[in-house]
Scaffold this motif. Structure first.
Motif, PDB file in Angstrom:
ATOM      1  N   THR A 277       0.340   1.674  12.112  1.00 25.11           N
ATOM      2  CA  THR A 277       1.594   1.260  11.460  1.00 25.11           C
ATOM      3  C   THR A 277       2.778   1.453  12.412  1.00 25.11           C
ATOM      4  O   THR A 277       2.924   2.512  13.019  1.00 25.11           O
TER       5      THR A 277
ATOM      6  N   SER B 246       2.981  -3.563   9.551  1.00 18.86           N
ATOM      7  CA  SER B 246       3.559  -2.821   8.431  1.00 18.86           C
ATOM      8  C   SER B 246       2.486  -2.063   7.652  1.00 18.86           C
ATOM      9  O   SER B 246       2.766  -1.072   6.986  1.00 18.86           O
TER      10      SER B 246
ATOM     11  N   SER C 160       1.577  -7.743   8.920  1.00 17.15           N
ATOM     12  CA  SER C 160       2.900  -7.630   9.515  1.00 17.15           C
ATOM     13  C   SER C 160       3.811  -8.536   8.685  1.00 17.15           C
ATOM     14  O   SER C 160       3.723  -9.755   8.785  1.00 17.15           O
ATOM     15  N   ASN C 161       4.624  -7.934   7.861  1.00 13.16           N
ATOM     16  CA  ASN C 161       5.473  -8.687   6.918  1.00 13.16           C
ATOM     17  C   ASN C 161       4.647  -9.679   6.124  1.00 13.16           C
ATOM     18  O   ASN C 161       3.792  -9.290   5.365  1.00 13.16           O
TER      19      ASN C 161
END
Ligand code: PGA
Ligand code: ZN
Length: 402
Positions: free
Chosen positions: A70, A5, A27-28
């Motif tokens: 991303t 992300s 990532s999250n």
């Protein structure tokens, strides 16, 4: 499969007080984080650490990498590292910067392992039985790592204990004993430590080796651990026009080879790293032929973790061991290819810190996960013990799971 992300970069302080970079791959709710080290006696053939304009320009340029990263999936290391090469577009990472690439590549590996709920060493070993490396500890130093130290860069001890912890503490015992012996020899001098926390004293190379040998004998008796001496000459730093300049002498290439063979035999030196100039493949081959059966002849600046240079060495028998420094080549995938080539050709592998370090302990995981035989990461000093202590934790975990 989890996706990236965000990819973030920041400037942090290294152990010499210089700026270096740290990258977060997010990532999250997962973050993989890695920082780049930096060398003082860098090999000429390493990838370029930062683009023109230095670290500040590298950080600005990272926006491009971040944009490309991303949305990419985790757990595809080769895909991520190809993206880094694509973002760079040169053959020595001079646009992105090798130090920025390596921090991103390792941060990605750590994020991928985290998202799979496993440790990095586990994700690299893909289920194979793993073992711990042996530590090579820097004890007395000079060269580019200290002012007025020895000509040869590092005098090290290699401990072969029953477990990693015993070995690491045995190297510490050598370091402590060496400090005592140096104080006895120079009662009126203020003594200090170099960049890698090895002792710095006004010793000749021969005096340093003799002192190290006595400290090793004593530490070995006290700990019951088998310990031997090793040297990293970083010879390119004092080689000019084919001759080697010491404080008290100047040697031709042939004399340097004789000198190395003599030291190895007289002191039972377990390994000689960069004993000759970084371009002298033939000299390495000659020395390996002479003493390679009993002594590791390690190429650091010679190979710069580069598979093409290693292949050249293999084809003529130059060296029998390779130092592995992730930031010399810039991505984890490239580094792994070099490690595999070395192993395939029975070259010993040694993963290594750099003289400028951070608390990042990723190389501890790379050593275990990739079955690397030795780790050179100093003896004491927080940025060095970060790696040792991580290996002690990994060892504990492995023992529990057996
Ligand atoms: P460097 O040297 O990290 O200062 O380049 C370490 C070594 O030569 O092994
Ligand atoms: Zn070296």
């Amino acid at each position: 499969m989890a996706e990236i992300s965000e990819a973030k970069i920041r400037k942090i302080i290294d152990s010499r007080g210089n700026p270096t970079v740290e990258v977060d791959i997010i990532s999250n709710n997962i973050t993989g984080r890695a920082a780049a080290p930096s060398g003082a006696s860098k090999g000429t053939f390493e990838v370029r650490d930062y683009p023109e304009g230095g670290i500040a320009q590298g950080i600005i340029g990272f926006a491009r990498v971040s944009k490309m990263a991303t949305g990419m999936r985790l757990s595809d290391q080769k895909g991520f590292d190809s993206m880094l090469h694509e973002a760079d577009g040169t053959d020595n990472l001079s646009r992105v910067g090798g130090n920025i690439a390596v921090a991103a590549s390792l941060a990605y590996a750590k994020a991928s392992a985290k998202s799979d709920n496993i440790e990095l060493y586990q994700s690299l070993s893909s289920g194979k039985t793993v073992s711990l490396p042996k530590p090579m500890g820097n004890i007395i130093g000079g060269g580019k790592h200290a002012i007025n130290g020895t000509t040869m860069q590092e005098f090290l001890s290699i401990a072969s204990g029953k477990c990693y912890s015993d070995s690491a503490f045995a190297n510490v015992a050598v370091h402590k004993k060496t400090g005592e012996l140096i104080r006895l020899k120079f009662p009126d001098l203020s003594l200090g430590l170099g960049d890698e926390k090895a002792w710095v004293a006004p010793l000749s190379d021969m005096e340093a080796l003799e002192l190290l040998s006595s400290a090793i004998r004593s530490a070995s008796e006290n700990t019951g651990v088998k310990i031997g001496p090793a040297i990293d000459l970083a010879a390119s730093e004092f080689c000019e026009d084919g001759s080697y300049t010491y404080k008290d002498k100047r040697l031709s290439k042939e004399e340097q080879i004789d000198f190395m063979a003599d030291l190895a035999e007289r002191f039972g030196v377990m390994s000689l790293e960069d004993p000759l100039d970084e371009s002298d493949f033939d000299g390495f081959a000659e020395l390996t032929k002479r003493i390679g059966k009993d002594t590791m002849i390690i190429g650091d600046d010679l190979f710069v973790t580069n598979k093409v240079r290693l292949q050249k060495g293999i084809s003529i028998g130059a060296g029998n061991a390779i130092l592995i420094k992730p930031n010399q080549i810039g991505t984890l995938s490239d580094m792994i290819e070099t490690v595999e080539l070395a192993k395939h050709n029975n070259y010993k592998t040694i993963i290594s810190h750099r003289s400028g370090e951070t608390e990042d302990a990723t190389i501890a995981h790379l050593a275990v996960g990739l079955g690397i035989e030795y780790i050179k990461t100093g003896t004491i000093g927080g940025e060095r013990t970060a790696k040792h202590n991580e290996l002690i934790r990994i060892e504990e975990k492995l023992n529990k799971s057996q």
